[in-house]
Design a protein around this motif. Sequence first.
Motif: not given
Length: 434
Positions: A48-50, A235-245, A358-365, A393-394
């Motif tokens: 999240a901090f990254a 929304v999809t970036n939220l899931f992608d960040a959860a997966k990759s990080n 906007g696309a990256w906003a939910a990635m820390p979450v 979603v998609v």
Amino acid sequence: MSRDRRPLAGLLIGHAVSLTGNVLTLIALPLYVLAETGSPAATGLAGAFATAPVVLGGAFGGVLVDRIGYRRSSVLADVVSGVTVAAVPLLHATVGLPFPALLALVFVSGLLDTPGQTARTALLPEAAAAAGVPIERAIGWAEATSRGARMIGAPVAGLLVGVLGALPVLAVDAATFAVSALAVTLLVPRGLRPSTEDGEEGEAEAGGYWRQFAAGLRFLVREPLLRAMVLLVLVTNLFDAAKSNVLLPVVADRELGGPAAFGLLVGVMGGGALIGSLVFSAIGHRLPRRATFVTAYAICGAPPLWALAAAPPLPVVVAVVAVAGLAAGALNPLMGAVELERVPASMRARVYGVIGAGAWAAMPVGALGAGLAADRFGTTSTLVTMGACYLLVVLTPLLGGPWRTMRRPAPVARQREPERVPEPAERERREALS
């Protein structure tokens, strides 16, 4: 007319090396945190901090880059990232590195990443003109370096972490930022800067920072299709960040063989996306946009999550991720074409900055939530649930609404000249001849 290829080479080298450094951080940082703490939740917090500073830098950095200058912004971004990344192994080896201090360094390191990339991209048209290269080709090379950095850097980083450990890889990462800054400093001249049309520069200065930022935000809010795209990618970036990080490094470490497997999977995804983007650039103009968009998203989103949940042998996961990468390669070019058609040229920097933020906003979450969910419910349940949500979603663009306008603009029809009505004398001559 003489051609000078050095500015274009400097930008591409800096872009490739800097992004390779980012990939090294992507691989080494979560593995370092996981090794130090043993906690997926702590790994998610570090993720999240990254990602949070990337959102802030993308949203608010565009106007600052315009004022500081593109060449200087690129160099400054790499220098700051290099110093902060180098501080991690240095402090760990000397006075010690408390977890809050690590989070602070990670945050500062990522704060200028997006502005630095934006600065290099903004200089591409002038560098391409100096080299006598079409702008489409220069942008294609820049996109290829981005994909190639992930394809090559991730497996190398995984192998290096497995052999040397995470801290030496972070030291190598710091060196890549120094190389990038040096390449831009030596090869890109100070006089290379985007040209502005008469009146544009004065209007920007008169508008002020917040007025320019607000104008870009208002444009995005009032464009239904762009607004829908940003919400879906959010929304999809939220899931992608959860997966990759979080989830991918945890599963790779516990089920698939360790850091080398993690780096291999990230690299395969990047390589597949590189090939997919090249294929799409060749045939994409013949494909229906909305159907291609939904199909590509459905293939690249849920299947890798479910494959990780099933934990089959590594070659099976690699195959699934490769197919997902091929599909993912079509998404950015397709969305980029839509944005290019709809955003006025004079507002692109501001609007693109808001779109990116906007696309990256939910990635820390997403990173933080994945760590907490994996601790509470386990990685398998988290992956299965995320895959189902991702797929739902998609599929929403199939419902219609603003997504119906995703089609290509109709070509401007050539107007027929009105048939000339003969004068009376001319009509009489024609009748006499007939």
